[in-house]
Design a protein around this motif. Sequence first.
Motif, PDB file in Angstrom:
ATOM      1  N   ALA A 168     -32.828 -17.203  28.930  1.00  0.00           N
ATOM      2  CA  ALA A 168     -32.204 -16.026  29.537  1.00  0.00           C
ATOM      3  C   ALA A 168     -31.115 -15.459  28.626  1.00  0.00           C
ATOM      4  N   LEU A 169     -30.308 -16.333  28.033  1.00  0.00           N
ATOM      5  CA  LEU A 169     -29.254 -15.870  27.134  1.00  0.00           C
ATOM      6  C   LEU A 169     -29.846 -15.157  25.920  1.00  0.00           C
ATOM      7  N   LEU A 170     -30.900 -15.695  25.347  1.00  0.00           N
ATOM      8  CA  LEU A 170     -31.514 -15.069  24.178  1.00  0.00           C
ATOM      9  C   LEU A 170     -32.086 -13.694  24.519  1.00  0.00           C
ATOM     10  N   VAL A 171     -32.726 -13.568  25.670  1.00  0.00           N
ATOM     11  CA  VAL A 171     -33.291 -12.273  26.068  1.00  0.00           C
ATOM     12  C   VAL A 171     -32.177 -11.265  26.330  1.00  0.00           C
ATOM     13  N   SER A 172     -31.142 -11.671  27.060  1.00  0.00           N
ATOM     14  CA  SER A 172     -30.025 -10.762  27.349  1.00  0.00           C
ATOM     15  C   SER A 172     -29.335 -10.331  26.058  1.00  0.00           C
ATOM     16  N   PRO A 197     -41.301 -11.359  25.810  1.00  0.00           N
ATOM     17  CA  PRO A 197     -40.169 -10.450  25.577  1.00  0.00           C
ATOM     18  C   PRO A 197     -40.091  -9.949  24.143  1.00  0.00           C
ATOM     19  N   LEU A 198     -40.537 -10.751  23.172  1.00  0.00           N
ATOM     20  CA  LEU A 198     -40.561 -10.276  21.793  1.00  0.00           C
ATOM     21  C   LEU A 198     -41.469  -9.053  21.669  1.00  0.00           C
ATOM     22  N   LEU A 199     -42.652  -9.119  22.237  1.00  0.00           N
ATOM     23  CA  LEU A 199     -43.580  -7.998  22.167  1.00  0.00           C
ATOM     24  C   LEU A 199     -43.064  -6.801  22.957  1.00  0.00           C
ATOM     25  N   ALA A 200     -42.382  -7.054  24.093  1.00  0.00           N
ATOM     26  CA  ALA A 200     -41.846  -5.965  24.899  1.00  0.00           C
ATOM     27  C   ALA A 200     -40.766  -5.202  24.136  1.00  0.00           C
ATOM     28  N   VAL A 201     -39.845  -5.928  23.501  1.00  0.00           N
ATOM     29  CA  VAL A 201     -38.784  -5.275  22.737  1.00  0.00           C
ATOM     30  C   VAL A 201     -39.364  -4.579  21.511  1.00  0.00           C
ATOM     31  N   TRP A 202     -40.295  -5.213  20.865  1.00  0.00           N
ATOM     32  CA  TRP A 202     -40.933  -4.614  19.693  1.00  0.00           C
ATOM     33  C   TRP A 202     -41.613  -3.294  20.063  1.00  0.00           C
ATOM     34  N   VAL A 232     -38.129  -6.653  32.064  1.00  0.00           N
ATOM     35  CA  VAL A 232     -38.361  -7.205  33.400  1.00  0.00           C
ATOM     36  C   VAL A 232     -39.836  -7.086  33.769  1.00  0.00           C
ATOM     37  N   ALA A 233     -40.413  -5.905  33.551  1.00  0.00           N
ATOM     38  CA  ALA A 233     -41.815  -5.686  33.910  1.00  0.00           C
ATOM     39  C   ALA A 233     -42.747  -6.591  33.105  1.00  0.00           C
ATOM     40  N   MET A 259     -34.058 -12.170  35.095  1.00  0.00           N
ATOM     41  CA  MET A 259     -33.314 -11.761  36.284  1.00  0.00           C
ATOM     42  C   MET A 259     -31.917 -11.237  35.971  1.00  0.00           C
ATOM     43  N   PRO A 260     -31.205 -11.739  34.940  1.00  0.00           N
ATOM     44  CA  PRO A 260     -29.929 -11.097  34.612  1.00  0.00           C
ATOM     45  C   PRO A 260     -30.085  -9.609  34.300  1.00  0.00           C
ATOM     46  N   LEU A 261     -31.151  -9.228  33.605  1.00  0.00           N
ATOM     47  CA  LEU A 261     -31.382  -7.811  33.313  1.00  0.00           C
ATOM     48  C   LEU A 261     -31.728  -7.055  34.582  1.00  0.00           C
ATOM     49  N   PHE A 262     -32.547  -7.653  35.429  1.00  0.00           N
ATOM     50  CA  PHE A 262     -32.879  -7.019  36.711  1.00  0.00           C
ATOM     51  C   PHE A 262     -31.618  -6.797  37.534  1.00  0.00           C
TER      52      PHE A 262
END
Length: 541
Positions: free
Chosen positions: A172-176, A212-217, A316-317, A345-348
């Motif tokens: 979660a910390l890495l994604v945030s 999440p890597l692909l989502a951000v990319w 999130v999606a 969930m922190p982003l949500f």
Amino acid sequence: MSTLAERPAVIRPSSSAEARRGPDALFLALVAAFAAYALALVWRTSFVVDGERYFTLFDDAMISMRYARNLAEGHGLVWNAGGERVEGITNPLWTFWMAALHALPLARAKVSLAVQLSSLALLVANLFVVRALALRLSGGSRAVALGAAALVATYLPLNNWALQGMEVGLAALLVSAAALAALRALDEDRFPTAAYALLGVGTFVRPDMVVPLLAVWGFLVLADGPRRRRHLVTGLTVFVACVALQTGLRVWYYGDPLPNTYYLKMTGYPLLPRITRGAWALASMAWYANPLLFLAPLALLLFRRDRAVLLLAALVAAQMAYSVYVGGDAWEWWGGANRYVSVVMPLFLVLLALALHGALAAALGRATVRGRPVGPRWTALAWIGAVAFAAVSLNALKGPRSLGEWLGATPPMHARDNAQMARVGLWLARHTPPETTVAVRWAGALPYFADRPSIDLLGKSDRRVARLPMIGPPTGLHRWVGFWPGHLKWDYAWSIGALRPDVVFNPSYDAPLLEALRGYHPVTVEGQTVYVRDGLSFPGA
């Protein structure tokens, strides 16, 4: 119509500067209160045996702890010291951290506590990132930032998975942090190298962090037109390099291209019933969390489609879609976000705080008290009430009874069961010779504390069982929601009949298992029934 790349962000640079200010006293008080609350939850997972206090983690985390201890003691990254190399973990970097803790001069009773304190530190760090994200999205509103941090700090599923030793807190910390790094880079018109680096590291925490890597990319390719080609090259390079390196190491060490848990959970079951079960699990989470709260962030996409909102919504999606695809998790009965969804969930909750604050501001902007506009005191009280209502709703995981666990009145999820497994393991360590083999369904705390060669009845660390077809699917309507990840494969003829463990322990003995236990006799250990192979006896049972 403007494209995403051409659409400017709503937040101006001055707001970004506001987001970088040091935390205020209220936020620091919230962090201190959260730390005290988290320590209380950690304490509720402990138990006392022979005058010594032991700490234990969630059972899956204790499987990683057994791998970690064997690695620290020079036996390799394996479940059984000297046993077959089978990758029964999906969190290599987190397991390496556990191994480092095992290398410290800590009593075995306290190593789990060190893991829990590590997770607490990660959750605290995440609150600072959440605050910065909320300030960035709200144009510097300290009320929104404090509300978002409060929702994250009080969200029980995230706290539960992290404080019971899973890698969820680190993920979660890495994604945030990656989301924040990407937004700051866009604000400052520079390339977000840090975002790619953080998410690349994330794939070593869990291989499925490629989601999440692909989502951000994908988002950055669309949102950052001037650097689109560089994003295409960098994102592809990070993705291919991380996947190729992990796959190569896995084939070299374990002889398989994918973790054993992939074969266990993702093969031998029809695709459609797995997906419908995942969708049901997500819908159930939304229903118990209050559907209106769950849908509130969508309003931001309709009325404020700036880049920051779109990035968080995309993450999130993507993670929710992944949870649906894999069929959810094995503990959906508990409620709330599972281990996959908890990561975002922190982003949500940042989006939820922003949506609630916007709706409240619009409502109070038209309200009057005795013919006068609503003052700041009433506005603050209304905001506190809205955040409190959201927190209670989100933590009524399966109705009002869940609130007792949220408030610490009852022990965390499976804490009593984990303690009982550990007690049986400690008894076996005291009363059986080191070569005693133990077959288990709960493959975490008991084998860790017993320190005996073990057989995993559910196949997480058994290559043969993991590649079997799953039991089922069931018939009727239950077919579409009956998938139970990681718990639908077993072969008692192999695990018990062929491998002939000395001891078999399962919390519940169904008819097929009892049939396989012919030639074993029951013995009571720490109030639990274990089955011992005929001809063997344990003193003190």
